[in-house]
Design a protein around this motif. Structure first.
Motif, PDB file in Angstrom:
ATOM      1  N   GLY A 230      -9.544 -18.565   0.893  1.00 15.05           N
ATOM      2  CA  GLY A 230      -9.478 -18.049  -0.475  1.00 15.05           C
ATOM      3  C   GLY A 230      -8.798 -16.696  -0.521  1.00 15.05           C
ATOM      4  O   GLY A 230      -8.507 -16.180  -1.601  1.00 15.05           O
ATOM      5  N   ALA A 231      -8.539 -16.107   0.642  1.00 16.60           N
ATOM      6  CA  ALA A 231      -7.826 -14.821   0.655  1.00 16.60           C
ATOM      7  C   ALA A 231      -6.404 -15.023   0.134  1.00 16.60           C
ATOM      8  O   ALA A 231      -5.804 -16.094   0.277  1.00 16.60           O
ATOM      9  CB  ALA A 231      -7.792 -14.246   2.066  1.00 16.60           C
ATOM     10  N   ILE A 232      -5.887 -13.960  -0.440  1.00 19.28           N
ATOM     11  CA  ILE A 232      -4.551 -13.944  -1.036  1.00 19.28           C
ATOM     12  C   ILE A 232      -3.486 -14.291   0.025  1.00 19.28           C
ATOM     13  O   ILE A 232      -3.642 -13.955   1.203  1.00 19.28           O
ATOM     14  CB  ILE A 232      -4.287 -12.538  -1.644  1.00 19.28           C
ATOM     15  N   ALA A 233      -2.434 -14.971  -0.404  1.00 20.52           N
ATOM     16  CA  ALA A 233      -1.290 -15.233   0.485  1.00 20.52           C
ATOM     17  C   ALA A 233      -0.673 -13.899   0.890  1.00 20.52           C
ATOM     18  O   ALA A 233      -0.577 -12.972   0.080  1.00 20.52           O
ATOM     19  CB  ALA A 233      -0.257 -16.101  -0.230  1.00 20.52           C
ATOM     20  N   THR A 234      -0.248 -13.814   2.140  1.00 20.83           N
ATOM     21  CA  THR A 234       0.208 -12.511   2.630  1.00 20.83           C
ATOM     22  C   THR A 234       1.468 -12.024   1.914  1.00 20.83           C
ATOM     23  O   THR A 234       1.605 -10.832   1.668  1.00 20.83           O
ATOM     24  CB  THR A 234       0.442 -12.547   4.149  1.00 20.83           C
ATOM     25  N   ILE A 235       2.364 -12.937   1.558  1.00 16.18           N
ATOM     26  CA  ILE A 235       3.601 -12.485   0.900  1.00 16.18           C
ATOM     27  C   ILE A 235       3.296 -11.971  -0.508  1.00 16.18           C
ATOM     28  O   ILE A 235       4.028 -11.140  -1.044  1.00 16.18           O
ATOM     29  CB  ILE A 235       4.702 -13.587   0.901  1.00 16.18           C
ATOM     30  N   ASP A 236       2.176 -12.439  -1.101  1.00 13.50           N
ATOM     31  CA  ASP A 236       1.750 -11.917  -2.410  1.00 13.50           C
ATOM     32  C   ASP A 236       1.079 -10.550  -2.267  1.00 13.50           C
ATOM     33  O   ASP A 236       1.100  -9.738  -3.200  1.00 13.50           O
ATOM     34  CB  ASP A 236       0.779 -12.888  -3.088  1.00 13.50           C
ATOM     35  N   ARG A 248       5.752   5.494   5.119  1.00 11.64           N
ATOM     36  CA  ARG A 248       5.205   6.507   6.032  1.00 11.64           C
ATOM     37  C   ARG A 248       5.016   5.939   7.435  1.00 11.64           C
ATOM     38  O   ARG A 248       5.134   6.656   8.424  1.00 11.64           O
ATOM     39  CB  ARG A 248       3.873   7.059   5.491  1.00 11.64           C
ATOM     40  N   VAL A 249       4.659   4.641   7.522  1.00 13.38           N
ATOM     41  CA  VAL A 249       4.559   3.953   8.824  1.00 13.38           C
ATOM     42  C   VAL A 249       5.141   2.555   8.639  1.00 13.38           C
ATOM     43  O   VAL A 249       5.253   2.065   7.509  1.00 13.38           O
ATOM     44  CB  VAL A 249       3.088   3.840   9.310  1.00 13.38           C
ATOM     45  N   PRO A 250       5.530   1.881   9.729  1.00 11.79           N
ATOM     46  CA  PRO A 250       6.039   0.520   9.587  1.00 11.79           C
ATOM     47  C   PRO A 250       4.978  -0.422   9.014  1.00 11.79           C
ATOM     48  O   PRO A 250       3.795  -0.293   9.313  1.00 11.79           O
ATOM     49  CB  PRO A 250       6.379   0.114  11.032  1.00 11.79           C
ATOM     50  N   VAL A 251       5.456  -1.346   8.172  1.00 12.19           N
ATOM     51  CA  VAL A 251       4.610  -2.403   7.622  1.00 12.19           C
ATOM     52  C   VAL A 251       5.139  -3.735   8.148  1.00 12.19           C
ATOM     53  O   VAL A 251       6.333  -4.031   8.029  1.00 12.19           O
ATOM     54  CB  VAL A 251       4.641  -2.401   6.078  1.00 12.19           C
ATOM     55  N   LEU A 252       4.270  -4.516   8.755  1.00 15.15           N
ATOM     56  CA  LEU A 252       4.636  -5.850   9.239  1.00 15.15           C
ATOM     57  C   LEU A 252       3.824  -6.876   8.461  1.00 15.15           C
ATOM     58  O   LEU A 252       2.786  -6.531   7.855  1.00 15.15           O
ATOM     59  CB  LEU A 252       4.351  -5.978  10.746  1.00 15.15           C
ATOM     60  N   VAL A 253       4.285  -8.112   8.471  1.00 12.32           N
ATOM     61  CA  VAL A 253       3.536  -9.163   7.771  1.00 12.32           C
ATOM     62  C   VAL A 253       3.596 -10.431   8.605  1.00 12.32           C
ATOM     63  O   VAL A 253       4.583 -10.690   9.305  1.00 12.32           O
ATOM     64  CB  VAL A 253       4.111  -9.389   6.345  1.00 12.32           C
ATOM     65  N   ASP A 254       2.511 -11.231   8.550  1.00 10.10           N
ATOM     66  CA  ASP A 254       2.564 -12.571   9.156  1.00 10.10           C
ATOM     67  C   ASP A 254       1.857 -13.567   8.258  1.00 10.10           C
ATOM     68  O   ASP A 254       1.191 -13.195   7.298  1.00 10.10           O
ATOM     69  CB  ASP A 254       2.013 -12.577  10.589  1.00 10.10           C
ATOM     70  N   GLY A 255       2.048 -14.869   8.567  1.00  8.37           N
ATOM     71  CA  GLY A 255       1.404 -15.931   7.806  1.00  8.37           C
ATOM     72  C   GLY A 255       2.406 -16.773   7.048  1.00  8.37           C
ATOM     73  O   GLY A 255       3.001 -16.323   6.073  1.00  8.37           O
ATOM     74  N   GLY A 256       2.612 -17.986   7.525  1.00  9.69           N
ATOM     75  CA  GLY A 256       3.426 -18.942   6.777  1.00  9.69           C
ATOM     76  C   GLY A 256       4.918 -18.770   6.905  1.00  9.69           C
ATOM     77  O   GLY A 256       5.683 -19.408   6.167  1.00  9.69           O
ATOM     78  N   ILE A 257       5.369 -17.923   7.820  1.00  8.11           N
ATOM     79  CA  ILE A 257       6.815 -17.723   7.980  1.00  8.11           C
ATOM     80  C   ILE A 257       7.369 -18.823   8.877  1.00  8.11           C
ATOM     81  O   ILE A 257       6.994 -18.938  10.044  1.00  8.11           O
ATOM     82  CB  ILE A 257       7.105 -16.312   8.536  1.00  8.11           C
TER      83      ILE A 257
END
Ligand code: FNR
Length: 327
Positions: A230-236, A248-257
């Motif tokens: 039920g958690a939000i999709a990461t790209i959203d 200010r710092v790097p932001v990375l994302v994962d999930g569904g790529i």
């Protein structure tokens, strides 16, 4: 049973599906006549130069996927010119993984035993890991219904979480710790000089706290839908986190790529780099180190192609105006 462990998610797998479906709803608004020529995908993170902004997410138990285990994944990632994040639940010793490839980062579930946690961090650092990824979305285990149905609880005989051995040689179980708070991350700072990233941020307020607590990087993640169903999709979740962090710092994302176009969208919406979990596991199972290398190189080539078509020479040229929500 093991395939279900790799593929599955928590609960009804809404978040697992949602991570993929969210990319389906997004479209690219390309620019033209930008004369990009050859694209340049090189990316630097914490002083390490990579040939691609696509990294290997930390995932457990690679020996269940392939006899080469985590070492094969490391070899494949190294050949593709990127970072592998070694899971604390790896089935081979971090030293052996480091001997097969690199650059490596190490993923940590801080354990209630602070001295043991410190020892694991020191060990990873001594093995050459260049950053520490602290997973914070797991105060308790996710309820993974496939694993419950299959009664998947233990590794087969002969396999163990090799980086959980204590001074006596006993393998400890990886414990989830619901008492974990920001104070404990501050203590990790006293243990190691490695860059510290927090993995599992979805709320912008937590991204702000991460920066305020001196974290060196933020990974927007819902654990591939394996923790809070039920958690939000990461790209959203990414745009608000990226805006709060404000470079200010790097932001990375994962999930569904799964495609280069997904990477393009993630970079456009504010990520400096992305990580992939299951695609790497599938490639490892099917083709060992070479399989991992090819899968990563394909994703990068696919990104390169999409950038050419969207008119971007470098990842930094990908901006939020290049993404629209499909009608
Ligand atoms: C994971 N993930 C994970 N994360 C982590 O911090 N420590 C871990 O040990 C694991 N183990 C793990 C096992 C398996 C089988 C999967 C599929 C995932 C989560 C992982 O790092 C990442 O967040 C997701 O896999 C990203 O989603 P995709 O790329 O699999 O869709």
């Amino acid at each position: 049973m093991h395939a279900d462990f790799f593929a599955g998610g928590a609960g009804e797998e809404r978040t697992l599906r949602g991570n993929l479906a969210a990319y389906d709803r997004l479209r690219i608004v390309p620019r033209v006549l930008r004369a990009t020529g050859e694209r340049d995908l090189r990316t630097t993170l914490f002083g390490t130069g990579l040939s691609t902004p696509v990294l290997v997410a930390p995932t457990a138990f690679h020996l269940l996927a392939h006899p080469g285990g985590e070492a094969a994944t490391a070899e494949g990632a190294a050949a593709a010119g990127t970072v592998m994040v070694v899971s604390m639940a790896a089935t081979q010793p971090v030293e052996a993984i480091a001997a097969a490839g690199g650059p490596l980062w190490f993923q940590l579930y801080p354990q209630p035993d602070l001295a043991f946690t410190a020892a694991v961090v020191k060990r990873a650092e001594a093995a050459g890991c260049r950053a520490l990824v602290v997973t914070v979305d797991s105060p308790v285990f996710g309820r993974r219904e496939r694993d419950l149905r299959n009664r998947f609880t233990d590794l087969p005989d002969g396999l163990a979480c090799e980086n959980m051995r204590d001074a006596t040689g006993r393998v400890r179980t990886v414990e989830m710790d619901a008492t974990l708070g920001w104070d404990r991350l501050a203590r990790l700072r006293e243990v190691t000089g490695l860059p510290l990233l927090v993995k599992g941020i979805l709320h912008p307020a937590d991204a702000r706290l991460a920066v305020e607590h001196g974290m060196d990087g933020v990974i927007v993640s819902n654990h591939g839908g394996r923790q809070l169903d039920g958690a939000i999709a990461t790209i959203d979740a990414l745009p608000a986190v990226a805006e709060t962090v404000g470079r200010r710092v790097p932001v990375l994302v994962d999930g569904g790529i799964r495609r280069g176009t997904d990477v393009l969208i993630a970079l456009a919406l504010g990520a400096d780099a992305v990580l992939v979990g299951r695609p790497v596991l599938e490639a490892l199972a099917a083709g060992g180190a070479r399989g991992v290398q090819r899968r990563l190189e394909r994703l990068t080539a696919d990104l390169d192609h999409a950038m050419a078509l969207a008119g971007a020479k470098r990842p930094a040229e990908l901006t939020p105006d290049l993404v629209a929500v499909a009608g």
